[in-house]
Design an enzyme around this catalytic site. Structure first.
Site, mmCIF file in Angstrom:
data_model
loop_
_atom_site.group_PDB
_atom_site.id
_atom_site.type_symbol
_atom_site.label_atom_id
_atom_site.label_comp_id
_atom_site.label_asym_id
_atom_site.label_seq_id
_atom_site.Cartn_x
_atom_site.Cartn_y
_atom_site.Cartn_z
ATOM 1 N N THR A 291 0.838 -1.194 0.000
ATOM 2 C CA THR A 291 0.000 0.000 0.000
ATOM 3 C C THR A 291 0.872 1.243 0.000
ATOM 4 O O THR A 291 2.038 1.208 0.392
ATOM 5 C CB THR A 291 -0.878 0.077 1.263
ATOM 6 O OG1 THR A 291 -0.021 0.132 2.416
ATOM 7 C CG2 THR A 291 -1.821 -1.093 1.372
ATOM 8 N N ASP A 292 0.269 2.354 -0.406
ATOM 9 C CA ASP A 292 0.853 3.637 -0.058
ATOM 10 C C ASP A 292 0.644 3.811 1.442
ATOM 11 O O ASP A 292 -0.159 3.122 2.061
ATOM 12 C CB ASP A 292 0.194 4.764 -0.858
ATOM 13 C CG ASP A 292 1.079 5.993 -0.974
ATOM 14 O OD1 ASP A 292 2.016 6.130 -0.159
ATOM 15 O OD2 ASP A 292 0.834 6.825 -1.857
ATOM 16 N N TRP A 293 1.362 4.752 2.030
ATOM 17 C CA TRP A 293 1.387 4.848 3.492
ATOM 18 C C TRP A 293 0.002 5.180 4.061
ATOM 19 O O TRP A 293 -0.583 6.207 3.751
ATOM 20 C CB TRP A 293 2.425 5.880 3.910
ATOM 21 C CG TRP A 293 3.768 5.268 4.176
ATOM 22 C CD1 TRP A 293 4.587 5.549 5.219
ATOM 23 C CD2 TRP A 293 4.450 4.242 3.428
ATOM 24 N NE1 TRP A 293 5.718 4.766 5.174
ATOM 25 C CE2 TRP A 293 5.668 3.963 4.085
ATOM 26 C CE3 TRP A 293 4.144 3.518 2.280
ATOM 27 C CZ2 TRP A 293 6.576 2.999 3.633
ATOM 28 C CZ3 TRP A 293 5.038 2.558 1.822
ATOM 29 C CH2 TRP A 293 6.227 2.304 2.488
ATOM 30 N N PHE A 294 -0.519 4.236 4.849
ATOM 31 C CA PHE A 294 -1.847 4.304 5.461
ATOM 32 C C PHE A 294 -2.970 4.252 4.422
ATOM 33 O O PHE A 294 -4.083 4.702 4.677
ATOM 34 C CB PHE A 294 -1.989 5.563 6.335
ATOM 35 C CG PHE A 294 -0.930 5.698 7.395
ATOM 36 C CD1 PHE A 294 -0.953 4.904 8.516
ATOM 37 C CD2 PHE A 294 0.110 6.616 7.252
ATOM 38 C CE1 PHE A 294 0.038 5.010 9.497
ATOM 39 C CE2 PHE A 294 1.100 6.732 8.219
ATOM 40 C CZ PHE A 294 1.072 5.923 9.350
ATOM 41 N N GLY A 295 -2.691 3.695 3.264
ATOM 42 C CA GLY A 295 -3.677 3.637 2.193
ATOM 43 C C GLY A 295 -4.755 2.593 2.443
ATOM 44 O O GLY A 295 -4.514 1.544 3.035
#
Length: 789
Positions: A291-295
């Protein structure tokens, strides 16, 4: 005249990273892991918010001169208080000591290794090279050169103890206001895919990994975490997925990063259709997806969708997966597959091989690589006998940015670097005389103005630029009398978390307009030249003021050696050879997505005050496949500077276009001879477009299919380039049949110097339709889209 023949196919050899033995070992390790260990492996260790230098303070290396932010409890990870191997890296995967599974370290970013430049109890500085931004690299149109950048970049990644770099970014320039366009390559997927493959192959040749991002349709920063992108199957596949497909097939990046946004109602990180059906089954991707960060929101849905690694990882995600395993809503077989794909990468990483990194990459050598690449991607937009500068000239240097050059954008695409060469320094290094009195005025102003800037609250924040210095009218007249040439630099910066604005950003500010007018009037009154340098990361309006300049050099954001690279071009040491990989419109209103960018908030929802979270919204891609030059050429909309455009200090002649056949079967080859007809050595970028029959589908007038850059051609020297066009190159996505089809009919192959400057063309025929690839309907929009036709 000397003639050289070169095969110029833009295919790049695939660097295979996955080995059968590694896969067997990964499967064996998963079988030995406990459920708790598996859960930890798929959820990262958490995020330590990195700090960046406060630009208002001298870099002392002390903690108080760096600014950061604390994370709320819900976003905190589970790192077991294990110290970071690489302070300032973006994240880590969990290690499992009893199975000898190491921690894998990942770091930002697309323009250089972003880690903390200082460390506790160490006097060493851990600076990294800030490479030219992606848009500049794409403007080189030179895959061999970009691969060399990747090789040097990858060495830096490895020597700083990082296993995977979180880049390159490769989203499409859908709209010039996109805040992270500087991180991305082009409005065209063929340029995007091939330049991406080149840098990925270069980086990964060092035995470290990349993470191509943001997959997919992440074409804005506004509401990026909550926007639903409504896009047709055809536009998605032909424009927004095509570049990723090329990169995956030509380079096999170790990882792919899913994006924040929804596509047609589903978070990309929770989309089985995107991550498994398209990425893995159709394209043959072998790596892991993170994922992108906290996605995304649903950790269990992400596991099921094939989003293997949740980054940076939170304790809440671990609990959600554990609960799902207990209540039967997540099959452990799915978790095993996620773990195997992660281990396939971890086991090949430098960490797994106990690589003894030095923390001392050869930054001096890399700076030269960066400088060379920068000169190759700078674009001469205009030149009325003003450049190159004559020897011995005296220059008056106007514009704040001349003295405070911008190396690259902000956010995760920023780099902690030792220096940035300004244009002033670059000119002095090139022994070009710069007026001292004007220099002193600007430098004094900039120092005082920066003291008034607000401090950064967190590392993503882009501090507003200081106001453009107003040069007294008498001073301008004095400079015109004292100097031979005026150089004005216009600067722009942008970055993560916010998109750009039209006023005072895409358009010049009133102060900038008045500066250009006053300098133009004073210097032209004395028959002296005015040169404008654009130190920008994204497209701006040029049409209204370009006639006031004798020459315009688009330098983009050229990394740490930017000022030296610009001076190389201005002095004539290097002949400019870059061309636009993105169109410059006459006005913002001419942009095909201007009416719907960046979308609208959903009705009845409360507007968020946090730009990093955003408000639930929707953006409809009503322009369909008509992005950039595809739109401008099809609908006869004039541009300020078209896609593929760029001037040189010499001239080139295109001749002797030949096709291997006038009828198409499996493939067709085209050869073209390019001759330097000028007086100085130079390089030329050759672009191959194809116009396809439109009886069955609405199509652009022409689409880029291949490109190449010549060697440095001496005056009178020629080079023959050969291009191969395949059935896949000819195919369009037929939504009704869910297939890539090359339609029967007459095709025109156009060899061009830009999207509007066709030099030679030839016709060939396809006797009957070719179904190149039959797929299935994926990511189907839930509403009817009224696309332009």
């Amino acid at each position: 005249m000397k003639k050289i023949v070169l095969l110029a196919a833009i295919a790049i050899p695939v660097i295979a990273f996955s080995q059968t033995t590694v896969s067997y070992k990964a499967k064996d390790l998963v079988a030995k892991m406990t459920t708790e260990e598996k859960i930890k492996l798929v959820v990262g260790m958490g995020f330590k918010m990195p700090a960046l230098p406060d630009n208002n303070k001298k870099d002392t290396g002390k903690a108080k001169d760096y600014v950061g932010i604390s994370l709320p409890p819900a976003m905190q990870g589970d790192d077991g208080n294990i110290p970071e191997k690489v302070p300032g890296a973006a994240g880590r995967t969990h290690g499992i000591n009893r199975l000898n599974i190491p921690i894998m370290t990942v770091a930002d970013g697309p323009a250089g290794v972003r880690i903390n430049p200082t460390r506790a109890n160490s006097s060493q500085k851990y600076y990294a090279t800030a490479w030219p931004v992606a848009t500049l690299l794409a403007s080189t149109w030179d895959t061999a050169l970009v691969k060399k950048v990747g090789v040097a970049f990858g060495n830096e990644i490895k020597e700083y103890g990082v296993d995977v770099i979180l880049g390159p970014g490769m989203n499409i320039h859908r709209n010039p206001l996109g805040g992270r366009n500087f991180e991305y390559y082009s409005e065209d997927p063929v340029v995007t895919g091939n330049i991406t493959a080149a840098i990925v192959n270069g980086i990964q040749s060092n035995g470290v990994g990349t993470s191509i991002k943001h997959f997919a349709a992440n074409n804005q920063e506004t509401n990026r975490n909550s926007v639903n992108v409504v896009v047709s199957e055809r536009a998605l596949r032909e424009i927004y997925l095509k570049g990723f497909e090329i990169a995956v097939k030509k380079a096999q990046p170790w990882t792919v990063m899913s994006s924040y946004n929804f596509i047609n109602g589903t978070f990309t990180s929770e989309s089985n259709e995107l991550l498994n059906n398209i990425l893995r089954k159709e394209w043959g991707f072998k790596g892991l997806v993170m994922t992108d960060w906290f996605g995304g929101k649903d950790a269990v849905a992400q596991m099921k969708a094939g989003n293997d690694l949740l980054m940076p990882g939170t304790a809440l995600q671990q609990k959600a997966i554990a609960d799902a395993l207990k209540n039967g809503t997540l099959d452990e077989k799915v978790l095993n597959e996620n773990c195997e794909r992660i281990l396939n990468i971890v086991l090949q990483s430098p960490a797994a091989k106990n690589y003894r990194y030095s923390d001392k990459p050869d930054l001096k050598a890399h700076a030269q690589v960066s400088r060379n690449a920068a000169t190759e991607g700078m674009i001469l937009l205009k030149n009325n006998d003003a450049l190159p500068l004559k020897k011995g000239v005296n220059v008056s240097l106007f514009g704040n940015t001349s003295y405070d050059f911008i190396a690259g954008g902000t956010g995760s695409g920023d780099v902690n670097k030792a220096y940035t060469i300004s244009l002033l320094e670059g000119l002095k290094n090139a022994n070009i005389n710069v007026n001292e009195s004007l220099k002193n005025e600007y430098e004094a102003y900039i120092v005082e103005a920066k003291k008034k800037q607000p401090e950064k609250k967190f590392f993503f924040e882009l501090v507003p630029p200081i106001p453009e210095y107003t040069v007294n009218a008498n001073t301008v007249q004095q400079q015109a009398a004292a100097s031979d040439v005026a150089i004005i630099t216009i600067g722009r910066n942008a970055g993560e978390g916010n998109d750009r604005k039209v006023e005072n950003d895409f358009n010049l500010s009133i102060a900038e307009q008045e500066l250009i007018k006053s300098v133009n009037a004073a210097f032209h009154a004395k028959n002296k030249k005015v040169v404008i340098v654009l130190n920008i990361g994204g497209v701006i309006e040029t049409y209204s003021w370009r006639d006031d300049a004798d020459a315009i050099l688009l330098s983009w954001q050229a990394g740490i050696e930017g000022g030296n690279a610009v001076a190389d071009i201005l002095s004539g040491k290097v002949n400019p050879s870059g061309k636009l990989a993105t169109s410059f419109p006459v006005t913002y209103a001419d942009v095909p997505s201007a009416k719907n960018f960046p979308g609208k908030d959903l009705p009845g929802v409360q507007k968020s005050t946090n730009p990093m979270i955003g408000t639930p919204s929707e953006v409809i891609y009503e322009e369909g496949i008509y992005v950039g030059y595809r739109y401008y050429n099809k609908f006869n909309v004039k541009t300020a500077y078209p896609f593929g455009y760029g001037l040189s200090y010499t001239n080139f002649k295109y001749s002797n276009l030949k096709l291997s056949s006038n009828s198409f079967s499996d493939k067709i080859t085209a050869t073209i001879t390019v001759t330097n007809t000028g007086k100085v050595a130079g390089k030329e970028i050759v672009e191959v477009y194809v116009a396809a029959p439109t009886s069955k589908l609405d199509k652009p007038n022409e689409e880029l299919k291949a490109f190449a850059k010549t060697k440095l051609l001496a005056a009178g020297e020629a080079q023959t380039l050969t291009f191969t066009i395949t059935a896949k190159d000819l195919a369009s996505f037929n939504t009704q049949q869910a297939a890539w089809i090359a339609d029967a009919g007459t095709y025109t192959l156009k060899v061009a110097a830009s999207a509007t400057d066709v030099k030679q063309s030839a016709i060939f025929n396809l006797a009957k339709d070719i179904i190149v690839e039959k797929v299935s309907h994926q990511l189907v929009p839930k509403v009817v889209i009224n696309e332009i036709k």
